[in-house]
Design an enzyme around this catalytic site. Structure first.
Site, PDB file in Angstrom:
ATOM      1  N   SER A 108       0.784  -1.105  -0.107  1.00 53.53           N
ATOM      2  CA  SER A 108      -0.024  -0.084   0.063  1.00 53.53           C
ATOM      3  C   SER A 108       1.049   1.267  -0.158  1.00 53.53           C
ATOM      4  O   SER A 108       0.495   2.379  -0.232  1.00 53.53           O
ATOM      5  CB  SER A 108      -0.703  -0.025   1.251  1.00 53.53           C
ATOM      6  OG  SER A 108      -0.209  -0.021   2.338  1.00 53.53           O
ATOM      7  N   HIS A 138      -3.147  -3.402  -5.644  1.00 50.59           N
ATOM      8  CA  HIS A 138      -3.566  -2.908  -4.243  1.00 50.59           C
ATOM      9  C   HIS A 138      -4.938  -3.487  -4.109  1.00 50.59           C
ATOM     10  O   HIS A 138      -5.786  -2.591  -4.280  1.00 50.59           O
ATOM     11  CB  HIS A 138      -3.389  -1.681  -4.034  1.00 50.59           C
ATOM     12  CG  HIS A 138      -3.309  -1.272  -2.829  1.00 50.59           C
ATOM     13  ND1 HIS A 138      -3.764   0.109  -2.391  1.00 50.59           N
ATOM     14  CD2 HIS A 138      -3.251  -1.954  -1.369  1.00 50.59           C
ATOM     15  CE1 HIS A 138      -3.789   0.294  -1.020  1.00 50.59           C
ATOM     16  NE2 HIS A 138      -3.621  -0.963  -0.543  1.00 50.59           N
ATOM     17  N   GLU A 191      -6.345  -1.434  -7.097  1.00 51.65           N
ATOM     18  CA  GLU A 191      -5.570  -0.291  -7.699  1.00 51.65           C
ATOM     19  C   GLU A 191      -4.444  -1.080  -8.433  1.00 51.65           C
ATOM     20  O   GLU A 191      -3.808  -1.593  -7.831  1.00 51.65           O
ATOM     21  CB  GLU A 191      -4.916   0.715  -6.816  1.00 51.65           C
ATOM     22  CG  GLU A 191      -5.542   1.720  -6.039  1.00 51.65           C
ATOM     23  CD  GLU A 191      -5.147   2.486  -5.079  1.00 51.65           C
ATOM     24  OE1 GLU A 191      -5.581   3.810  -4.868  1.00 51.65           O
ATOM     25  OE2 GLU A 191      -4.346   1.980  -4.532  1.00 51.65           O
ATOM     26  N   ASN A 251      -4.392   5.870  -0.878  1.00 50.26           N
ATOM     27  CA  ASN A 251      -3.628   6.293   0.269  1.00 50.26           C
ATOM     28  C   ASN A 251      -3.042   7.599   0.200  1.00 50.26           C
ATOM     29  O   ASN A 251      -2.756   8.403   1.109  1.00 50.26           O
ATOM     30  CB  ASN A 251      -2.614   5.041   0.482  1.00 50.26           C
ATOM     31  CG  ASN A 251      -3.184   4.010   1.410  1.00 50.26           C
ATOM     32  OD1 ASN A 251      -4.219   4.181   1.821  1.00 50.26           O
ATOM     33  ND2 ASN A 251      -2.650   2.819   1.098  1.00 50.26           N
TER      34      ASN A 251
END
Length: 317
Positions: free
Chosen positions: A152, A173, A185, A223
């Site tokens: 991540s 991800h 992702e 993130n």
């Protein structure tokens, strides 16, 4: 006649070269998946891959860990079937049985990657440990095998550079809990081939997810936006501008978020959040979005890591 023969040979050679180029450009249809790491993320990825008809091997260091992972997958599948097959319990039982038949476990990663199409790594968030794993598996996996990391926060490019298959390396991800969260992702590095990228996109769709594409930038999409948002909430609290309770209420009612930033920090784990922001700060020390937080550092040093330890920004019984 000689000219005609030479022309035929050249034409045949051109056709063969074109056929080879076409084959090389063809996307890999992923059927066999190896997931390294039997924690929550790895087990979740293994579950959705097996449930969508892929042959899956889940790998971890011990049979004890893998038994716990398998038990967790079974429980998760039961929860899924209660919703998905509410009026058809027999169909639900069949779905669980078929999914578990697609899943096996192993403690020897090198021994199982020889016949896999895709390796997904979901182990500890540590660059050196991940690099060592990929470097080892690179020697045993076939040339066609794609490597992907579920990291991540770490750079996919750095992980790819530990192998000889930079063109067959990308990021996948997933989000926790994997069976419930629809997003994946898909990360494309400067070296990732278009064929590899398309194969990873197709795989993400095949396991029932909605993939989005992103370059190899710190934190990718979610993130990169989420972590600085949470850190800015901490700084707002550190300055005394508002209480953490009021900040949480404001973001839930004002922005429609299901959790406030402090609730989310406690849910994610303060140690995880600190690890991410420290890593980004080392990459871009002058970026104010990535500045460390004295309060976050203090709580982590005191082992107040959030819900998993019973106390973080809030206390939990």
């Amino acid at each position: 006649m000689a000219f005609a023969t030479r022309s035929f040979v050249r034409a045949a050679s051109s056709s063969a070269a074109a056929a080879a180029a076409t084959a090389a450009a063809k996307k890999l249809v992923i059927k066999h998946v190896t997931v390294i790491g039997g924690g929550l993320m790895g087990a979740g990825i293994a579950q959705v891959a097996a449930a969508s008809g892929h042959t899956v091997v889940l790998v971890d260091q011990s049979d004890e860990i893998l038994k716990k992972s398998t038990k967790g997958i079974e429980e998760s599948l039961k929860r899924v079937t209660k919703k998905k097959f509410a009026d058809k319990p027999e169909a639900g039982a069949e779905f669980i049985e078929k999914t578990l038949k697609n899943l096996t476990t192993n403690t020897d990663a090198a021994a199982v990657v020889h016949s896999t199409d895709l390796v997904i790594e979901a182990i500890v968030e540590n660059m050196e440990v991940k690099n060592e794993l990929f470097k080892t598996l690179d020697k045993f996996a076939p040339d066609h095998t794609i490597f992907a990391s579920n990291t991540s926060s770490l750079q996919i490019t750095n992980l790819a550079n530990s192998t000889t298959r930079q063109d067959r390396f990308g990021g996948l991800h997933f989000f926790n809990p994997v069976p419930m969260m629809k997003l994946v992702e898909v990360i494309k590095t400067p070296m990732t081939s278009q064929k590899t990228f398309e194969s990873l996109m197709d795989f993400s769709k095949a396991v029932g997810k909605s993939p989005v594409s992103c370059k190899d930038t710190p934190g990718f999409i979610v993130n990169r936006l989420l972590v600085p948002y949470m850190m800015e909430a901490v700084r707002l609290f550190e300055r005394g501008d508002a209480s953490k309770e009021d900040i949480d209420v404001a973001m839930k009612l004002g922005a429609g978020y299901p959790m406030g930033p402090f609730e989310l920090l406690d849910y994610v784990g303060l140690d995880t959040s600190k690890y991410i922001i420290d890593g980004w700060h080392s990459l871009e020390p002058n970026n104010p979005l990535f500045a460390p937080s004295p309060l976050l550092n203090k709580l982590v040093a005191e082992k107040k890591l959030g819900k998993k330890t019973g106390e973080g920004f809030y206390k939990y019984k």
